[in-house]
Write a protein that holds these residues in place. Sequence first.
Motif, PDB file in Angstrom:
ATOM      1  N   ARG A  39       1.332  -1.344  -0.599  1.00 51.57           N
ATOM      2  CA  ARG A  39       0.027  -0.233  -0.227  1.00 51.57           C
ATOM      3  C   ARG A  39       0.779   1.632  -0.275  1.00 51.57           C
ATOM      4  O   ARG A  39       2.265   1.054   0.285  1.00 51.57           O
ATOM      5  N   THR A  40       0.578   2.413  -0.639  1.00 49.17           N
ATOM      6  CA  THR A  40       1.100   3.471  -0.701  1.00 49.17           C
ATOM      7  C   THR A  40       0.279   4.305  -0.002  1.00 49.17           C
ATOM      8  O   THR A  40      -0.826   4.271   0.069  1.00 49.17           O
ATOM      9  N   LEU A  41       0.261   4.682   1.623  1.00 49.90           N
ATOM     10  CA  LEU A  41       0.040   6.413   1.920  1.00 49.90           C
ATOM     11  C   LEU A  41       0.551   7.181   2.085  1.00 49.90           C
ATOM     12  O   LEU A  41       1.753   7.918   1.996  1.00 49.90           O
ATOM     13  N   VAL A  42      -0.245   8.043   1.140  1.00 45.16           N
ATOM     14  CA  VAL A  42      -0.953   9.010   0.724  1.00 45.16           C
ATOM     15  C   VAL A  42      -1.154  10.021   1.853  1.00 45.16           C
ATOM     16  O   VAL A  42      -2.100  10.989   2.192  1.00 45.16           O
ATOM     17  N   VAL A  43       0.424  11.377   2.472  1.00 43.48           N
ATOM     18  CA  VAL A  43      -0.298  12.264   3.962  1.00 43.48           C
ATOM     19  C   VAL A  43       0.482  13.370   3.512  1.00 43.48           C
ATOM     20  O   VAL A  43       1.505  14.062   3.127  1.00 43.48           O
ATOM     21  N   ASP A  44      -1.137  14.265   3.463  1.00 41.70           N
ATOM     22  CA  ASP A  44      -0.678  15.601   2.809  1.00 41.70           C
ATOM     23  C   ASP A  44      -0.583  16.369   3.103  1.00 41.70           C
ATOM     24  O   ASP A  44      -1.660  17.258   4.498  1.00 41.70           O
ATOM     25  N   VAL A  95       8.049   4.364   8.209  1.00 41.32           N
ATOM     26  CA  VAL A  95       6.467   3.780   7.746  1.00 41.32           C
ATOM     27  C   VAL A  95       6.374   2.787   6.385  1.00 41.32           C
ATOM     28  O   VAL A  95       6.704   4.218   5.721  1.00 41.32           O
ATOM     29  N   PRO A  96       6.244   1.736   5.997  1.00 36.16           N
ATOM     30  CA  PRO A  96       6.476   1.834   5.106  1.00 36.16           C
ATOM     31  C   PRO A  96       5.402   1.545   3.540  1.00 36.16           C
ATOM     32  O   PRO A  96       4.029   2.780   4.350  1.00 36.16           O
ATOM     33  N   GLY A  97       5.954   2.500   2.900  1.00 32.95           N
ATOM     34  CA  GLY A  97       4.950   3.124   1.780  1.00 32.95           C
ATOM     35  C   GLY A  97       4.586   4.629   1.685  1.00 32.95           C
ATOM     36  O   GLY A  97       3.765   5.455   0.844  1.00 32.95           O
TER      37      GLY A  97
END
Length: 364
Positions: free
Chosen positions: A183-188, A208-210
């Motif tokens: 999973r790619t976790l995108v935090v803006d 934190v992976p991804g």
Amino acid sequence: MDTHTPPPAEAQGPHAEPRGPDLRHHGDAEVRDDGSALVDLAVNVRADTPPAWLREHVAASLGSLAAYPDGRAARAAVAARHGLPVERVLLTAGAAEAFVLLARALKVRRPVVVHPQFTEPEAALRDAGHTVDRVLLREADGFRLDPAAVPRDADLVVVGNPTNPTSVLHPAGVLASLARPGRTLVVDEAFMDAVPGEREALAGRTDVPGLVVLRSLTKTWGLAGLRIGYVLADPGTIGELERAQPLWPVSTPALAAAEACVAPRALAEAAHAAHRVAADRDRLVAGLAGFADAGLRVVAPAEGPFVLLRVPDGAAVRHRLRGLGYAVRRGDTFPGLGADWLRLAVRDRATTDGFLRALERAVR
């Protein structure tokens, strides 16, 4: 919380937006092309910026416009600011470009966007041909995220922190718990530098992976017209995004601004501004509390440089405020909100006091 799956992509056309909110509407539309001189509470860019020293620094870079942009120094400066190697940094033409790169470059099967939040990530994903699922946070929960609401098979998750427009600051641990293999976790984190101490930030984390963190330099420094931001991620993801970029994507003046805005002097100024914004926000929220008898409710605690409120007959109130000289951001273009929701940018004491007087006339 709700998980909402839009109609199948084939029923909408491969690049169509879902029926419902206008994902391409942004705060600048509230003040653009208006003949009247409206006080701008619709755009979340800090007022009275960029500061004089930054304007002069950017202007000094104009003598180098004959040469192609060289982003090495700015990239190294951003990396040093977050204690990262340069291979984990990508400079972009604002955070908005980063959303487009993510949508085009990453091979994902089930992208999920947590709403209400900035709508450009979903719009970019749809433009790239993806079918997007939504996790809709609820007013009853204070628009706070329960990680269990995110589908386990989502391989791309996008969430804002602090979230635009709710001004909710999610705990870093809650967001980090969304990470999992594949999973790619995108935090803006476009507004994180407006949070005193940048508490709950994930920028700079490598455990934190991804994880992909997006930052913008346009909000705090008033550089929306210059377009500068950056991505922090593992070197493999940075490489994929970089290959999707055109050559020389960030201009020489924007590179000069990036280098200056992450220098120690600028970081100290931004930290001071964050405390001032917090004080101004407290004054705004306290003033809005005086309208509780009229049914007005503020999402609390607000942690960003803006507040979200719900007021009966909000669309009419917004139009009355325009007639009184104040532009505010409509909320019905954010998935999960409706016409009774308004977002207000935090401004200085005098502007806030004037707005509250206008709101009294608009509401009563």
